[in-house]
Scaffold this active site. Structure first.
Site, mmCIF file in Angstrom:
data_model
loop_
_atom_site.group_PDB
_atom_site.id
_atom_site.type_symbol
_atom_site.label_atom_id
_atom_site.label_comp_id
_atom_site.label_asym_id
_atom_site.label_seq_id
_atom_site.Cartn_x
_atom_site.Cartn_y
_atom_site.Cartn_z
ATOM 1 N N CYS A 40 13.613 -8.628 46.804
ATOM 2 C CA CYS A 40 12.371 -8.433 47.557
ATOM 3 C C CYS A 40 11.920 -9.666 48.340
ATOM 4 O O CYS A 40 10.876 -9.637 48.990
ATOM 5 C CB CYS A 40 11.252 -8.015 46.607
ATOM 6 S SG CYS A 40 11.611 -6.517 45.667
ATOM 7 N N GLU A 56 16.924 -5.527 51.356
ATOM 8 C CA GLU A 56 17.975 -5.447 50.348
ATOM 9 C C GLU A 56 18.627 -4.067 50.354
ATOM 10 O O GLU A 56 19.524 -3.794 49.565
ATOM 11 C CB GLU A 56 17.428 -5.748 48.953
ATOM 12 C CG GLU A 56 16.407 -4.745 48.444
ATOM 13 C CD GLU A 56 16.055 -4.967 46.987
ATOM 14 O OE1 GLU A 56 16.718 -4.338 46.136
ATOM 15 O OE2 GLU A 56 15.134 -5.746 46.698
ATOM 16 N N LYS A 81 -1.634 -8.237 36.236
ATOM 17 C CA LYS A 81 -1.118 -9.170 35.231
ATOM 18 C C LYS A 81 -0.737 -10.497 35.873
ATOM 19 O O LYS A 81 -0.975 -11.564 35.300
ATOM 20 C CB LYS A 81 0.092 -8.544 34.533
ATOM 21 C CG LYS A 81 -0.220 -7.310 33.708
ATOM 22 C CD LYS A 81 1.047 -6.716 33.107
ATOM 23 C CE LYS A 81 0.746 -5.453 32.317
ATOM 24 N NZ LYS A 81 1.979 -4.860 31.726
ATOM 25 N N HIS A 118 3.249 -10.055 45.645
ATOM 26 C CA HIS A 118 4.289 -9.040 45.647
ATOM 27 C C HIS A 118 3.909 -7.952 44.645
ATOM 28 O O HIS A 118 3.471 -8.241 43.537
ATOM 29 C CB HIS A 118 5.641 -9.653 45.280
ATOM 30 C CG HIS A 118 6.727 -8.631 45.139
ATOM 31 N ND1 HIS A 118 7.091 -7.790 46.170
ATOM 32 C CD2 HIS A 118 7.504 -8.289 44.070
ATOM 33 C CE1 HIS A 118 8.054 -6.991 45.757
ATOM 34 N NE2 HIS A 118 8.320 -7.270 44.487
#
Length: 430
Positions: free
Chosen positions: A127, A94, A261, A252
């Site tokens: 991403c 990106e 988390k 990721h």
């Protein structure tokens, strides 16, 4: 077929297609997160709060071109891959130099010795581009269009942010992967994707490389994508053992605390499906029947399931975080840096193990898929060879630490020359 048949892979051996080899590149300089904490007067915020250890440093002598070229050169040179033996080169990034032209042809110009019969361009969605490039390349090898040559996926980015709370979540690096049949890392089975319109992280401005970020929305979008992708994968693959159907999980990693988390959300999905299980008999029952959306930003839910998943996280996920905690967020390369970390840490012990991959790109597109680690019938490409060749621990240890002033100066140089033509870089040579 392909010219010079000595490098052609058997067209009849299009089984177990996946990753034959992996190489990487990251800068030789870094800033310790403890130094950033000291400068910002917030001890523990980045090391404990974000779970990060160091931040890769990029000045005006690095751009996405140099990043990808270094990773690709490492792969070609260390594995002795002849450019003529590559029929597809696909890029995921990106960090664009041009809004129209693919950087793939720049890689061909410098490293492919005049070879032009090479499919592939650049895949772009925050991403997620590296995963799009990987899945496209695997599909090419499995297709009737495959001519027996290797595919290569190169993905990577430079993640830099304006001064402020987001700057410590930057970083960068690049990954190059060799794709073909009889792979030690086989991309296999049904997968699940979650694609929704959300402006959590985006780059609408042409005068800066800094993104526009809504941190709270971005975290919620990531965690929601984990929920949907894992639930979809669980249903499609009929995973009766839930997360224990996988030996390892690579996710990721914008920063390590978000990975923790995210992993906790996987266990939350298992709870939502089977709240009667003994391991959920305690505090988790508070969320029995509560809609998943209502729990995404709830700290009590997070605390409960992070606690419940702590042991599994340590055994299934932590072995994959070595590189990302040291270099920061490499965007399209992040989940594959984690895969490389896992291979380097476990090596041939990974054979026979099942890995869940979770790839996320803001905007947002995410996919959960499976990699089977295996012993190839041909001994040329093995897990042990990937680990030994990448030599990640020594490469990380050989880097040079610099101070926050050097980081700010380097990023100031990048700001000054962004979009400028005909400049001469002034950063230090290393």
């Amino acid at each position: 077929g392909c010219e010079g048949g000595e490098f052609c892979l058997s067209v009849s051996s299009k089984m177990n297609v996946g990753i034959l080899a992996i190489e990487c590149y990251f800068p030789k300089r870094y800033v310790p997160q403890t130094a950033l904490e000291a400068a910002d007067g917030c001890e523990g915020k980045y090391t404990i709060g974000l779970g990060q250890e160091a931040l890769a440093l990029f000045d005006d002598r690095e751009d996405v071109g140099s990043l990808l070229l270094n990773a690709l050169a490492n792969l070609l040179e260390k594995y002795g891959i002849e450019p003529a033996s590559v029929g597809r080169l696909e890029v995921g990034t990106e960090t664009l130099i041009d809004k129209s032209k693919s950087i793939k042809t720049a890689l061909l110009k410098h490293l492919f010795e005049g070879c032009t019969d090479v499919e592939g361009v650049t895949s772009t969605n925050a991403c997620y581009g590296g995963t799009a490039a990987l899945l496209n390349s695997v599909a090419w090898v499995e297709s009737s269009s495959w001519d027996g040559r290797f595919a290569i996926v190169v993905c990577g980015d430079i993640a830099v942010y304006a001064p402020g709370p987001a700057r410590p979540t930057g970083g960068g690096g690049a990954i190059a992967m060799l794709i073909g049949p009889d792979a030690p890392l086989c991309v296999s089975g049904l997968r699940a994707t979650h694609a929704v319109e959300v402006y959590d992280f985006y780059k609408p401005r042409g005068d800066t490389e800094y993104a526009t970020v809504d941190g709270k929305l971005s975290q919620a979008a990531y965690l929601s994508a984990v929920d949907h992708c894992y639930a979809g994968l669980k249903k499609k693959q009929q995973l009766t053992r839930g997360i224990d159907s996988f030996d390892y999980v690579c996710m990721h990693s914008p920063y390590n605390k978000l990975v923790q988390k995210g992993f906790a959300r996987i266990l939350y999905v298992d709870f939502a499906d089977s709240p009667e299980l003994e391991e959920f008999s305690g505090d988790a029952q508070r969320w029995r029947g509560v809609p998943a959306e209502a729990t995404l930003n709830d700290r009590d839910t997070e605390k409960c399931f992070v606690g419940l998943s702590k042991q599994r996280f340590a055994s299934k996920c932590s072995p994959s975080d070595s590189i990302s905690r040291q270099i920061g967020n490499s965007y399209t390369a992040a989940v594959y840096m984690n895969l490389l970390s896992l291979v380097c840490n476990v090596s041939s012990g990974l054979e026979g193990k099942r890995i869940m991959m979770f790839s996320y790109g803001s905007g947002a597109v995410a996919t959960a898929f499976t990699i089977m680690a295996r012993t190839p019938t041909n001994g040329s490409f093995t897990l042990a060879r990937i680990a030994e060749t990448a030599n990640v621990s020594e490469r990380l240890a050989a880097r040079t630490a610099v101070d926050v002033e050097t980081l700010n100066s380097a990023l100031g140089l990048r700001e000054a020359i962004y979009g400028v033509a005909g400049f001469s870089p002034s950063g230090e040579l290393h």
